[in-house]
Structure formats: structure tokens, C-alpha cells
Scaffold this motif. Structure first.
Motif, PDB file in Angstrom:
ATOM      1  N   HIS A 110       0.847  -1.198   0.000  1.00  0.00           N
ATOM      2  CA  HIS A 110       0.000   0.000   0.000  1.00  0.00           C
ATOM      3  C   HIS A 110       0.879   1.243   0.000  1.00  0.00           C
ATOM      4  O   HIS A 110       1.803   1.348   0.789  1.00  0.00           O
ATOM      5  N   SER A 111       0.569   2.158  -0.878  1.00  0.00           N
ATOM      6  CA  SER A 111       1.303   3.424  -0.942  1.00  0.00           C
ATOM      7  C   SER A 111       0.362   4.586  -0.648  1.00  0.00           C
ATOM      8  O   SER A 111      -0.630   4.780  -1.354  1.00  0.00           O
ATOM      9  N   TYR A 112       0.696   5.353   0.383  1.00  0.00           N
ATOM     10  CA  TYR A 112      -0.039   6.590   0.646  1.00  0.00           C
ATOM     11  C   TYR A 112       0.287   7.642  -0.412  1.00  0.00           C
ATOM     12  O   TYR A 112      -0.488   8.564  -0.635  1.00  0.00           O
ATOM     13  N   ILE A 113       1.423   7.505  -1.066  1.00  0.00           N
ATOM     14  CA  ILE A 113       1.911   8.516  -2.009  1.00  0.00           C
ATOM     15  C   ILE A 113       1.251   8.387  -3.381  1.00  0.00           C
ATOM     16  O   ILE A 113       1.018   9.384  -4.061  1.00  0.00           O
ATOM     17  N   SER A 114       0.939   7.186  -3.798  1.00  0.00           N
ATOM     18  CA  SER A 114       0.462   6.964  -5.173  1.00  0.00           C
ATOM     19  C   SER A 114      -0.783   7.780  -5.515  1.00  0.00           C
ATOM     20  O   SER A 114      -0.947   8.198  -6.660  1.00  0.00           O
ATOM     21  N   GLY A 115      -1.634   8.045  -4.562  1.00  0.00           N
ATOM     22  CA  GLY A 115      -2.847   8.797  -4.817  1.00  0.00           C
ATOM     23  C   GLY A 115      -2.633  10.262  -5.152  1.00  0.00           C
ATOM     24  O   GLY A 115      -3.527  10.902  -5.708  1.00  0.00           O
ATOM     25  N   VAL A 116      -1.460  10.784  -4.836  1.00  0.00           N
ATOM     26  CA  VAL A 116      -1.162  12.188  -5.147  1.00  0.00           C
ATOM     27  C   VAL A 116      -0.016  12.321  -6.153  1.00  0.00           C
ATOM     28  O   VAL A 116       0.377  13.426  -6.511  1.00  0.00           O
ATOM     29  N   ALA A 117       0.503  11.192  -6.608  1.00  0.00           N
ATOM     30  CA  ALA A 117       1.611  11.207  -7.581  1.00  0.00           C
ATOM     31  C   ALA A 117       1.061  11.256  -9.002  1.00  0.00           C
ATOM     32  O   ALA A 117      -0.004  10.716  -9.292  1.00  0.00           O
ATOM     33  N   THR A 118       1.821  11.898  -9.868  1.00  0.00           N
ATOM     34  CA  THR A 118       1.497  11.912 -11.295  1.00  0.00           C
ATOM     35  C   THR A 118       1.626  10.505 -11.861  1.00  0.00           C
ATOM     36  O   THR A 118       0.847  10.093 -12.713  1.00  0.00           O
ATOM     37  N   GLY A 119       2.630   9.775 -11.390  1.00  0.00           N
ATOM     38  CA  GLY A 119       2.869   8.408 -11.827  1.00  0.00           C
ATOM     39  C   GLY A 119       3.779   7.692 -10.854  1.00  0.00           C
ATOM     40  O   GLY A 119       4.345   8.306  -9.949  1.00  0.00           O
ATOM     41  N   GLN A 120       3.918   6.387 -11.061  1.00  0.00           N
ATOM     42  CA  GLN A 120       4.751   5.561 -10.192  1.00  0.00           C
ATOM     43  C   GLN A 120       5.574   4.600 -11.042  1.00  0.00           C
ATOM     44  O   GLN A 120       5.060   4.025 -12.006  1.00  0.00           O
ATOM     45  N   ILE A 121       6.844   4.432 -10.668  1.00  0.00           N
ATOM     46  CA  ILE A 121       7.730   3.455 -11.298  1.00  0.00           C
ATOM     47  C   ILE A 121       8.216   2.538 -10.188  1.00  0.00           C
ATOM     48  O   ILE A 121       8.795   3.000  -9.207  1.00  0.00           O
ATOM     49  N   SER A 122       7.991   1.241 -10.352  1.00  0.00           N
ATOM     50  CA  SER A 122       8.287   0.298  -9.285  1.00  0.00           C
ATOM     51  C   SER A 122       8.889  -0.970  -9.873  1.00  0.00           C
ATOM     52  O   SER A 122       8.392  -1.493 -10.867  1.00  0.00           O
ATOM     53  N   GLY A 123       9.968  -1.446  -9.244  1.00  0.00           N
ATOM     54  CA  GLY A 123      10.490  -2.762  -9.579  1.00  0.00           C
ATOM     55  C   GLY A 123      11.535  -2.815 -10.672  1.00  0.00           C
ATOM     56  O   GLY A 123      11.956  -3.897 -11.057  1.00  0.00           O
ATOM     57  N   LEU A 124      11.995  -1.672 -11.165  1.00  0.00           N
ATOM     58  CA  LEU A 124      12.977  -1.676 -12.254  1.00  0.00           C
ATOM     59  C   LEU A 124      14.379  -1.316 -11.772  1.00  0.00           C
ATOM     60  O   LEU A 124      15.237  -0.937 -12.560  1.00  0.00           O
ATOM     61  N   GLY A 125      14.614  -1.455 -10.490  1.00  0.00           N
ATOM     62  CA  GLY A 125      15.928  -1.158  -9.929  1.00  0.00           C
ATOM     63  C   GLY A 125      16.236   0.330 -10.010  1.00  0.00           C
ATOM     64  O   GLY A 125      15.343   1.167 -10.164  1.00  0.00           O
ATOM     65  N   ALA A 126      17.521   0.645  -9.951  1.00  0.00           N
ATOM     66  CA  ALA A 126      17.959   2.033 -10.015  1.00  0.00           C
ATOM     67  C   ALA A 126      17.570   2.687 -11.344  1.00  0.00           C
ATOM     68  O   ALA A 126      17.410   3.908 -11.429  1.00  0.00           O
ATOM     69  N   GLU A 127      17.370   1.877 -12.379  1.00  0.00           N
ATOM     70  CA  GLU A 127      16.951   2.387 -13.687  1.00  0.00           C
ATOM     71  C   GLU A 127      15.634   3.154 -13.584  1.00  0.00           C
ATOM     72  O   GLU A 127      15.360   4.058 -14.372  1.00  0.00           O
ATOM     73  N   GLY A 128      14.812   2.811 -12.611  1.00  0.00           N
ATOM     74  CA  GLY A 128      13.544   3.499 -12.414  1.00  0.00           C
ATOM     75  C   GLY A 128      13.719   4.993 -12.204  1.00  0.00           C
ATOM     76  O   GLY A 128      12.909   5.799 -12.671  1.00  0.00           O
ATOM     77  N   TYR A 129      14.789   5.375 -11.513  1.00  0.00           N
ATOM     78  CA  TYR A 129      15.066   6.802 -11.317  1.00  0.00           C
ATOM     79  C   TYR A 129      15.358   7.489 -12.651  1.00  0.00           C
ATOM     80  O   TYR A 129      14.918   8.607 -12.889  1.00  0.00           O
ATOM     81  N   LEU A 130      16.112   6.824 -13.505  1.00  0.00           N
ATOM     82  CA  LEU A 130      16.461   7.418 -14.797  1.00  0.00           C
ATOM     83  C   LEU A 130      15.233   7.519 -15.696  1.00  0.00           C
ATOM     84  O   LEU A 130      15.065   8.514 -16.421  1.00  0.00           O
ATOM     85  N   LEU A 131      14.361   6.535 -15.619  1.00  0.00           N
ATOM     86  CA  LEU A 131      13.099   6.618 -16.350  1.00  0.00           C
ATOM     87  C   LEU A 131      12.266   7.783 -15.821  1.00  0.00           C
ATOM     88  O   LEU A 131      11.614   8.495 -16.597  1.00  0.00           O
ATOM     89  N   ALA A 132      12.300   7.999 -14.521  1.00  0.00           N
ATOM     90  CA  ALA A 132      11.563   9.115 -13.923  1.00  0.00           C
ATOM     91  C   ALA A 132      12.126  10.457 -14.383  1.00  0.00           C
ATOM     92  O   ALA A 132      11.370  11.399 -14.642  1.00  0.00           O
ATOM     93  N   VAL A 133      13.451  10.559 -14.510  1.00  0.00           N
ATOM     94  CA  VAL A 133      14.062  11.801 -15.005  1.00  0.00           C
ATOM     95  C   VAL A 133      13.609  12.065 -16.438  1.00  0.00           C
ATOM     96  O   VAL A 133      13.249  13.193 -16.797  1.00  0.00           O
ATOM     97  N   ARG A 134      13.591  11.029 -17.262  1.00  0.00           N
ATOM     98  CA  ARG A 134      13.119  11.190 -18.651  1.00  0.00           C
ATOM     99  C   ARG A 134      11.635  11.593 -18.679  1.00  0.00           C
ATOM    100  O   ARG A 134      11.217  12.447 -19.464  1.00  0.00           O
ATOM    101  N   ALA A 135      10.840  10.986 -17.818  1.00  0.00           N
ATOM    102  CA  ALA A 135       9.425  11.340 -17.742  1.00  0.00           C
ATOM    103  C   ALA A 135       9.260  12.779 -17.263  1.00  0.00           C
ATOM    104  O   ALA A 135       8.388  13.508 -17.749  1.00  0.00           O
ATOM    105  N   ALA A 136      10.109  13.199 -16.332  1.00  0.00           N
ATOM    106  CA  ALA A 136      10.055  14.582 -15.841  1.00  0.00           C
ATOM    107  C   ALA A 136      10.273  15.571 -16.979  1.00  0.00           C
ATOM    108  O   ALA A 136       9.562  16.575 -17.094  1.00  0.00           O
ATOM    109  N   LYS A 137      11.234  15.289 -17.813  1.00  0.00           N
ATOM    110  CA  LYS A 137      11.511  16.162 -18.967  1.00  0.00           C
ATOM    111  C   LYS A 137      10.271  16.268 -19.854  1.00  0.00           C
ATOM    112  O   LYS A 137       9.875  17.361 -20.276  1.00  0.00           O
TER     113      LYS A 137
END
Length: 142
Positions: A110-137
């Protein structure tokens, strides 16, 4: 374009803590990759790691960023304060988890954060952060 990346509790132990779940990259390795990609994409990245819920809330409330990327770690499952801070500032937020929280213990699913997040990346290791940076752009360019 400025992004704020927040790493929650115990992520300072990356590379030492349960490498089978969290990988062998240290937090310094991960932050270097985040900053490098952010620079390449023409964005400024500020990175913060804290084990303190209050410090995380203060950083979110600072509003000195255009988009938040956050791995709330254990606070994902417990912190209404972090959730409320994200909702209050009204900026886009991407929730990131190194492990797939939905394949772990029931209390981590359960995530309290997911309901207020634009999106969520889970389970892809540290690569998830880099995907999030690309999504941010992409999000900030629209």
C-alpha cells in the motif's frame, strides 16, 4: 527546469543493504547517474537523502523545484505527512521504488503517495530513477 529528487530512509545504505533486492549501486553512484542524465536533458537536479520524515516534508514544501521525484522508502506505507505535503504544493510528482513493492510483504503493498503522484515506477531497480528523469523532462516540456 528544476527537479528535486528525494531518497527516503535507509537509501543511504544502497550497495550494502540487501543487494539482492536493491542492487549493488551506491547512493553516490545513483546520484551521479541522475545528475548526468539531468544535465544531458537540460534540467537542473537537486538530490536529497534523509532518514527524517520532517526533513523530507520541509524539502517538499520548499517549492524550489518544478517537479518532484521521490522514493519515500518505508514512509511510502506510513506517511500521511509526506502525502499531504505533496498534495499541498500541487507540483507534479513521480514516485519511484527500486523493488516491486507489490511483490513484497503485504504491508509494503500500500502506498499513501500513489494517490497524489502523477505516476509511479516500481520494480525496475535504479533504472527506475532514470526513467523518472526522462518522464520529468516530458511532463515539464508539455
Amino acid at each position: 527546469m528544476k527537479i528535486l529528487i528525494i531518497h527516503g530512509p535507509n537509501l543511504n545504505l544502497l550497495g550494502k543493504r540487501e543487494p539482492g533486492i536493491y542492487g549493488s549501486d551506491t547512493l553516490g553512484d545513483l546520484d551521479s547517474k541522475i545528475r548526468s542524465l539531468s544535465d544531458e536533458l537540460g534540467m537542473e537536479a537537486e538530490v536529497l537523502q534523509s532518514n527524517s520524515e520532517g526533513a523530507i516534508v520541509d524539502a517538499i514544501q520548499s517549492r524550489k523545484y518544478d517537479l518532484l521525484i521521490i522514493n519515500p522508502a518505508a514512509y511510502t506505507h506510513t506517511s500521511i505527512a509526506i502525502r499531504d505535503a505533496i498534495a499541498a504544493v500541487g507540483k507534479p510528482a513521480i514516485e519511484v521504488h527500486i523493488s516491486n513493492i507489490y511483490k513484497r510483504e503485504n504491508f509494503r503493498q500500500h502506498s499513501y503517495i500513489s494517490g497524489v503522484a502523477t505516476g509511479q515506477i516500481s520494480g525496475l531497480g535504479a533504472e527506475g530513477y532514470l526513467l523518472a528523469v526522462r518522464a520529468a523532462k516530458k511532463i515539464l516540456s508539455e
